[in-house]
Motif scaffolding. Structure first.
Motif, short mmCIF file in Angstrom:
data_model
loop_
_atom_site.label_atom_id
_atom_site.label_comp_id
_atom_site.label_asym_id
_atom_site.label_seq_id
_atom_site.Cartn_x
_atom_site.Cartn_y
_atom_site.Cartn_z
N LYS A 73 -3.10 -18.79 17.30
CA LYS A 73 -2.51 -19.57 16.52
C LYS A 73 -1.18 -19.09 16.51
CE LYS A 73 -2.06 -20.16 11.29
NZ LYS A 73 -1.88 -21.86 11.49
N LEU A 74 -0.33 -20.39 16.82
CA LEU A 74 1.22 -19.96 17.17
C LEU A 74 1.89 -19.74 15.82
CD1 LEU A 74 1.94 -22.54 20.20
CD2 LEU A 74 1.46 -20.09 20.12
N SER A 75 3.08 -18.83 15.86
CA SER A 75 4.03 -18.66 14.72
C SER A 75 4.67 -19.83 14.67
CB SER A 75 4.61 -17.46 14.80
OG SER A 75 5.25 -17.43 15.89
N PRO A 76 5.48 -20.06 13.46
CA PRO A 76 6.36 -20.91 13.23
C PRO A 76 7.50 -20.94 14.45
CG PRO A 76 6.04 -20.29 11.07
CD PRO A 76 5.25 -19.57 12.01
N VAL A 77 8.18 -19.80 14.78
CA VAL A 77 9.04 -19.18 15.57
C VAL A 77 8.56 -19.97 17.00
CG1 VAL A 77 10.15 -17.69 17.09
CG2 VAL A 77 10.12 -17.61 14.50
N ASN A 94 19.54 -20.21 17.28
CA ASN A 94 18.64 -19.52 15.96
C ASN A 94 18.81 -17.87 16.10
OD1 ASN A 94 16.48 -21.98 15.50
ND2 ASN A 94 16.63 -21.72 17.54
N PRO A 95 20.07 -17.82 15.50
CA PRO A 95 20.53 -16.46 15.48
C PRO A 95 19.65 -15.30 14.65
CG PRO A 95 21.95 -17.67 14.24
CD PRO A 95 21.14 -18.50 14.94
N ASN A 96 18.85 -15.69 14.01
CA ASN A 96 18.07 -14.93 13.15
C ASN A 96 16.72 -14.63 13.89
OD1 ASN A 96 19.71 -14.61 10.73
ND2 ASN A 96 19.53 -16.89 10.53
N LEU A 108 7.74 -10.00 5.47
CA LEU A 108 8.68 -10.01 4.36
C LEU A 108 10.12 -9.98 4.82
CD1 LEU A 108 6.35 -7.38 2.50
CD2 LEU A 108 6.89 -9.58 1.75
N GLN A 109 10.53 -9.35 5.89
CA GLN A 109 11.94 -9.21 6.26
C GLN A 109 12.64 -10.44 6.32
OE1 GLN A 109 12.65 -6.30 9.49
NE2 GLN A 109 10.61 -5.39 8.77
N TYR A 110 11.76 -11.40 6.55
CA TYR A 110 12.34 -12.87 6.99
C TYR A 110 12.28 -13.80 5.85
CZ TYR A 110 12.00 -10.88 11.53
OH TYR A 110 12.34 -9.82 12.53
N GLU A 154 14.25 -17.44 5.40
CA GLU A 154 13.38 -18.72 5.43
C GLU A 154 13.59 -19.80 4.14
OE1 GLU A 154 9.51 -17.67 5.89
OE2 GLU A 154 9.53 -16.88 7.90
N PHE A 155 13.83 -18.99 3.08
CA PHE A 155 14.08 -19.93 1.99
C PHE A 155 15.41 -20.55 1.91
CE2 PHE A 155 10.40 -18.00 -0.04
CZ PHE A 155 9.91 -19.07 -0.84
N LYS A 156 16.00 -20.09 2.72
CA LYS A 156 17.58 -20.64 2.98
C LYS A 156 17.46 -21.94 4.15
CE LYS A 156 20.35 -16.60 1.67
NZ LYS A 156 21.28 -15.49 2.08
N GLY A 157 16.38 -22.02 4.80
CA GLY A 157 15.99 -23.14 5.74
C GLY A 157 16.34 -22.58 7.28
N LEU A 158 16.55 -21.37 7.20
CA LEU A 158 16.80 -20.85 8.65
C LEU A 158 15.39 -20.31 9.29
CD1 LEU A 158 19.96 -18.37 7.84
CD2 LEU A 158 19.93 -20.63 8.81
N LEU A 159 15.40 -20.63 10.66
CA LEU A 159 14.08 -20.22 11.34
C LEU A 159 14.47 -18.56 11.58
CD1 LEU A 159 11.65 -20.94 13.07
CD2 LEU A 159 13.22 -21.20 14.88
N THR A 160 13.40 -18.09 11.09
CA THR A 160 13.39 -16.50 11.41
C THR A 160 12.09 -15.94 11.98
OG1 THR A 160 12.44 -15.81 9.24
CG2 THR A 160 14.85 -16.22 9.67
N GLY A 161 11.99 -14.72 12.55
CA GLY A 161 10.77 -14.28 13.20
C GLY A 161 11.15 -13.59 14.27
#
Length: 298
Positions: free
Chosen positions: A265-269, A118-120, A80-82, A86-93
């Motif tokens: 199952k690998l995460s998007p990050v 990927n600073p986030n 939820l924190q990310y 994510e909706f801003k198009g930034l890779l997070t996690g």
């Protein structure tokens, strides 16, 4: 029921470590603080989550069931924190990697550019011996593990990185046979390589230390000699504190590799990091590890 995320986090760590003391160390909390949070969480259940027998803490079957649910809630909370980013198009996690101890000289070079781009993305890099690294992988506590020897009791995928070369090292240009041979502790990949090389040969006098850094400093001091990974002694070779002793059957050569569970199952990050690694690893090897060739034919 009115539990907090902090209570879930504390309880999950107590279960994972089966100890309030160890959980407090991992969480950087005092033991009384952990005990208070554990009691507040327990007060919300009529069935015991843990029990004390003698002086040891045991997790009940019900407690382990609740711990699994707690881990899932914490994972969803982290996700939820990310979401906004994510909706801003930034890779997070969070990217979780465990590395065998000598891998600390390798892994950062394969993370630096990815982290900068990927600073986030939060990065957790845990350095331990091979045995603990593989156990963390089996427990699905990490996304990737960096090892030089493949585990034989778990199915993994792998991405090869750089060679791992181990040479006989001394503080002098010749071995002083009166000095002891210095070993790593059992469970480390360096120890496995040394045991394989020396086989059952008699070792009347030897020393065992718990890290390659400790072994390196012991050899520099003249305490003895050892087989060490080349990757961790670049500076000491350059300034003459250590010397490679040409020896039949050496170097022992393995391969540093990033591994992950086949069924994971690998995460998007994690997927993004693998793509980065496959696209840039050759360039990183050329830029950061070309000095390896200097010692190819010692």
């Amino acid at each position: 029921m009115n539990y907090t995320l902090n209570q879930l986090r504390v309880f999950a760590k107590v279960v994972e470590n089966e100890s309030v003391t160890k959980a407090s160390e991992v969480l950087h909390m005092t033991q009384p603080a952990v005990s208070i949070q554990l009691k507040k969480f327990q007060d919300q259940f009529e069935i015991p989550l843990t029990e004390i027998i003698g002086k040891r803490l045991y997790v009940t079957e019900f407690g382990r069931t609740i711990a699994e649910i707690a881990k899932n809630i914490l994972s969803e909370s982290e996700a939820l924190q990310y979401k906004t980013k994510e909706f801003k198009g930034l890779l997070t996690g969070t990217l979780r990697i465990a590395s065998a101890s000598t891998g600390k000289y390798v892994m950062p070079y394969f993370l630096s550019a990815f982290s900068t781009s990927n600073p986030n993305v939060n990065l957790i890099l845990d350095v331990s011996n091979k045995e603990h690294v593989v156990q963390g992988l089996k427990n699905n506590e990490i996304d990737f593990a960096l090892v030089s020897v493949l585990p034989t009791d778990v199915e993994v995928h792998e991405e090869l990185l750089v060679e791992n070369k181990l040479f006989l090292i001394s503080s002098r240009e010749k071995i002083d046979s009166s000095k002891p041979l210095i070993f790593r502790e059992k469970g480390s990949a360096t120890r496995m390589a040394m045991d394989t090389y020396y086989g059952e040969k008699s070792r009347q006098k030897s020393i065992e230390l718990t890290s390659n850094e400790a072994v390196k400093q012991a050899v520099i001091s003249g305490l003895g000699y050892s087989i060490l990974p080349l990757i961790g002694i670049k500076n000491e070779l350059s300034n003459g504190e250590l010397h490679i002793i040409p020896t039949k059957g050496l170097p022992v050569t393995t391969q540093w590799r990033l591994i992950w569970l086949k069924q994971k199952k690998l995460s998007p990050v994690s997927e993004a990091y693998l793509d980065f690694l496959r696209n840039h690893k050759d360039e990183i090897i050329r830029e950061k590890f070309d000095w390896y060739d200097t010692y190819e034919h010692v």
